[in-house]
Design a protein around this motif. Structure first.
Motif, PDB file in Angstrom:
ATOM      1  N   LEU A 257       0.834  -1.236   0.122  1.00  0.00           N
ATOM      2  CA  LEU A 257      -0.077   0.066  -0.130  1.00  0.00           C
ATOM      3  C   LEU A 257       0.836   1.195   0.152  1.00  0.00           C
ATOM      4  CD1 LEU A 257      -2.885  -0.875   2.498  1.00  0.00           C
ATOM      5  CD2 LEU A 257      -2.715  -1.168  -0.083  1.00  0.00           C
ATOM      6  N   SER A 321      -7.188  -4.065   7.335  1.00  0.00           N
ATOM      7  CA  SER A 321      -7.895  -2.747   7.630  1.00  0.00           C
ATOM      8  C   SER A 321      -7.125  -1.658   8.164  1.00  0.00           C
ATOM      9  CB  SER A 321      -9.099  -3.231   8.325  1.00  0.00           C
ATOM     10  OG  SER A 321     -10.018  -2.264   8.686  1.00  0.00           O
ATOM     11  N   ALA A 324      -4.561   0.007   6.114  1.00  0.00           N
ATOM     12  CA  ALA A 324      -5.003   0.813   5.152  1.00  0.00           C
ATOM     13  C   ALA A 324      -5.699   2.103   5.702  1.00  0.00           C
ATOM     14  CB  ALA A 324      -6.199   0.109   4.124  1.00  0.00           C
ATOM     15  N   GLY A 366      -5.280   4.197   0.511  1.00  0.00           N
ATOM     16  CA  GLY A 366      -5.759   3.504   1.619  1.00  0.00           C
ATOM     17  C   GLY A 366      -7.337   3.550   1.812  1.00  0.00           C
ATOM     18  N   VAL A 369      -9.051   0.409   0.093  1.00  0.00           N
ATOM     19  CA  VAL A 369      -8.498  -0.789   0.479  1.00  0.00           C
ATOM     20  C   VAL A 369      -9.213  -1.031   2.072  1.00  0.00           C
ATOM     21  CG1 VAL A 369      -6.600  -2.171   1.558  1.00  0.00           C
ATOM     22  CG2 VAL A 369      -6.336  -1.167  -0.690  1.00  0.00           C
ATOM     23  N   TRP A 370      -9.290   0.129   2.682  1.00  0.00           N
ATOM     24  CA  TRP A 370     -10.075   0.039   3.975  1.00  0.00           C
ATOM     25  C   TRP A 370     -11.424  -0.188   3.735  1.00  0.00           C
ATOM     26  CZ3 TRP A 370     -14.028   3.253   5.913  1.00  0.00           C
ATOM     27  CH2 TRP A 370     -14.377   2.959   7.186  1.00  0.00           C
TER      28      TRP A 370
END
Lengths: 544, 157
Positions: A257, A321, A324, A366, A369-370
């Protein structure tokens, strides 16, 4: 009851003596093996290198001779003495023995691989360094010796038996990953020189650094393959394997990331920034390499998570999680920082633009992806709300938010007072924008997760534990085999071994099915398991 | 059975993602190799320009051609030169900016230094540096240089 639960009166002092003795013996063994290997490596290196340095370096030769001739016989004597004791269950089940084996195996592996890579890389650069080859051979011998200890069924550790294999696999993966990233970075950076105005280049061969990094990547890959796949560290039972897998998964996700955000930042700066191209492109090679290699490791280990258990899979998802979320929140904070910077008088336009593009990049990578990992729109079930991993995740986020909020508040306060007390202090907004941006992001993160936590508390169902046992004490005979490891693997409960005075009273591997069945449904801080009639067992729950 | 189907689906997705990533790595490596192997040498800047003077000076220093390097410094510095040996590392010098103002000029560069590989592969680091020039009898001459290209103590920044 007391007679059954209390260990013999002499036991605690005997255990303490045993632990101290093992600590001293294994620390000494570790030291003399390292010293002996170093001395032997030095001597062989001198034989291979003779004519160059032997005549001039009598101090080094004396040191190598002393190290080899004193430490190696000492190591042999210490090992001969300790080897006889290791056939006892207490010794084999000792944590110190397992830690020694892991530490020495890893030390030997690191020294052997560093020496081998050094030798090959020096050869690629045109230098002949046989001393490194000698060192590699000696440390490889030490590694093989300790591998044979681990494989010997009579003395192999029964506590954390896979520790050395798992740590070796992790080391191999780190070396392979860094080597691959360096090789790709060097190649991409070289390719990018075609797009920037180069004034001069003094190198004779651009490909040597790429090959040198590939040597590291290849050595790391072989080490990882051997331990992770061939020696089956990937499927080794126990909590440590699960924790290691989640750590590798999280580290790979974080690398991917961060590197992807950097690539996006470079692309946005190329499109929208006015800085020199060479400066903008500078981090691109490393970022491309890290993003690709990190993603491969991430995806590869993501497949292994569900094979362990649903809890491990959940832990992996929450770690991604969290990582991200850190990226997205930092990006949001930097965007606010850049927006506040644009409010005041602008001395250097480019700096604010670079800052804004950096924040946008982190937010764009971020945030999605979160969203995918946390799935905020999905209805939380009562079982999910009660999961330990989810509750730990939320509490950890609160803790991190509190620390960041405290630091940023202190900074904002300090700078406000600094401006108020200092006549020529400059713009207040410019002084507080960076911590203020982070404080805003932290507030958002805290607010959202506090709402989630409150909602979870209202619906959560805490699942009952399958085993309400703190520790199992197995009273074993002289040949318990893999009984302790199997009980630990099947029940996930810590195991202690006690040696029965009478062989007939001790448990053997044949008692395993009966022991597992008898432990089901038992609840006590400690449970004593002794042999019963035939292959049967007797389980005695002990008072706290 | 209901748990096995999603697990198998996840496995196939991971397999496809892994193959796609490996193909991407191969594509990046091939494209980079083509770009490296088909590129030309460094661009040649006009001899009279500040960039051209810097280029000739860097080349002279790395070739060990001290006379040419001294000839590109201002006469005052060249005459009072206290000899300084170059560091001997490998460098790549990339132009990041150049500006002229009257009889002064500056050339901004990014210097990539390559050093012996340490633990875990090749080593390089980059830093921003500046060459400052002044016009002497109509020609640009160097007044200060980054430390790694200095041949005289007085000419170092």
């Amino acid at each position: 009851m007391t007679g059954h639960t209390a260990p013999p009166a002499h036991r605690p002092s005997s255990d303490a003596q045993g632990v101290v003795r093992r600590l001293i013996v294994f620390a000494l063994l570790y030291a003399v093996v390292v010293i002996g290997a170093s001395g032997l490596g030095g001597l062989i290196g001198r034989i291979l290198d003779r004519g160059d340095v032997l005549a001039d370096d009598s101090t080094g030769l004396a040191r190598s001779l002393a190290f080899a001739l004193i430490a190696i016989p000492l190591a042999a004597v210490l090992w001969w003495w300790q080897r006889r004791r290791l056939t006892e269950p207490d010794e084999r089940g000792s944590l110190v023995w397992s830690l020694y084996l892991a530490a020495m195996t890893l030390t030997a592996l690191i020294n052997a691989t560093v020496s081998m890579a050094g030798f090959l890389n020096a050869s690629l650069a045109g230098d002949w360094e046989p001393g490194r080859l000698a060192s590699c051979a000696v440390w490889a011998g030490v590694w093989l010796w300790h591998r044979s200890m681990r494989e010997d069924p009579a003395i192999s550790p029964t506590r954390l038996p896979h520790l050395s294999v798992q740590l070796s696999a992790a080391y191999g993966l780190i070396v392979a990953a860094i080597g691959s990233v360096t090789a790709i970075a060097a190649l991409v950076s070289e390719a990018l020189t075609g797009f920037v105005p180069v004034i001069g280049d003094t190198r004779s061969a651009w490909f040597v650094p790429v090959l040198q990094a590939l040597v590291w990547a290849a050595i790391g890959a072989v080490v990882w393959w051997w331990h992770w796949l061939r020696e089956r560290a990937s499927t080794a039972p126990g909590d440590f394997g699960a924790v290691l897998l989640v750590i590798i998964h999280g580290a790979a996700a974080a690398t991917t990331l961060f590197a992807t955000g950097t690539v996006l930042h470079v692309v946005l700066r190329l499109l929208l920034d006015s800085d020199p191209t060479a400066e903008i492109l500078r981090p691109l090679g490393t970022a491309v390499g890290a993003a690709l290699v990190g993603a491969i490791i991430w995806v590869f280990h993501d497949r292994d998570l569900p094979l362990r258990s649903s809890r491990v899979r959940e832990a992996g998802r929450l770690v991604v999680s969290g990582i991200a979320l850190i990226g997205a929140a930092s990006g949001f904070g930097v965007v606010i920082n850049a927006l506040l910077a644009s409010l005041g008088p602008q001395l250097i336009e480019s700096d604010h633009r670079t800052l804004l593009l950096g924040g946008v990049s982190a937010l764009l990578v971020g945030g999605p992806v979160w969203w995918l990992a946390w799935r905020p729109t999905r209805q939380t079930t009562p079982e999910e709300a009660g999961e330990t991993a989810r509750r730990v995740y939320l509490v950890a986020l609160f803790g991190a938010s509190a620390v960041v909020a405290l630091v940023t508040l202190l900074l904002v306060g300090y700078r406000i007072f600094d401006v108020l007390l200092d006549d020529g202090g400059g713009s207040l907004i410019h002084r507080v924008r960076a911590p203020f941006g982070l404080l805003c992001a932290t507030g958002l993160v805290f607010g959202y997760h506090f709402a989630v936590w409150r909602a979870d508390r209202q619906i959560a169902i805490v699942p009952p534990r399958s085993h309400q046992i703190g520790r199992v004490v197995l009273v074993v005979g002289a040949e318990p085999g893999e009984l302790a490891a199997q009980v630990r693997a099947e029940t996930d409960i810590p195991v202690t071994l006690w040696q029965a005075a009478d062989e007939r009273d001790g448990l053997t591997e044949a008692h395993l099915p009966a022991a597992l069945a008898a432990l089901e449904g038992v609840s006590a801080p400690r449970v004593l398991v002794v042999a019963g009639e035939g292959d049967g067992v007797r389980v005695v729950p002990l008072a706290d | 059975m209901s748990n096995e189907a999603p697990a198998a689906g996840d496995g196939r997705r991971s397999q496809r993602a892994l193959i796609a990533l490996l193909v991407t790595v191969a594509a990046v490596v091939i494209v980079a190799l083509i770009a490296v192997l088909t590129r030309g040498g460094p661009a040649q800047y006009a001899e009279g320009s500040p960039e051209g003077v810097v280029q000739r000076y860097v080349q002279a220093v790395t070739d060990g051609d001290r006379q040419t390097a001294l000839a590109l410094l201002t006469p005052t510095i060249a005459e009072e030169c206290q000899r300084l040996e170059p560091s001997g590392e490998d460098y790549r010098v990339t132009l990041t900016g150049a500006s002229e103002e009257g009889d002064s000029a500056r050339v901004d560069v990014m210097v990539t230094t390559y050093y012996d590989p340490g633990l875990l592969g090749s080593g390089e680091f980059q830093q921003q540096e500046t060459f400052e020039l002044t016009r002497v009898d109509g020609a640009w001459r160097l007044e200060t240089t980054p430390w790694m290209f200095a041949v005289c103590m007085g000419a170092t920044l």
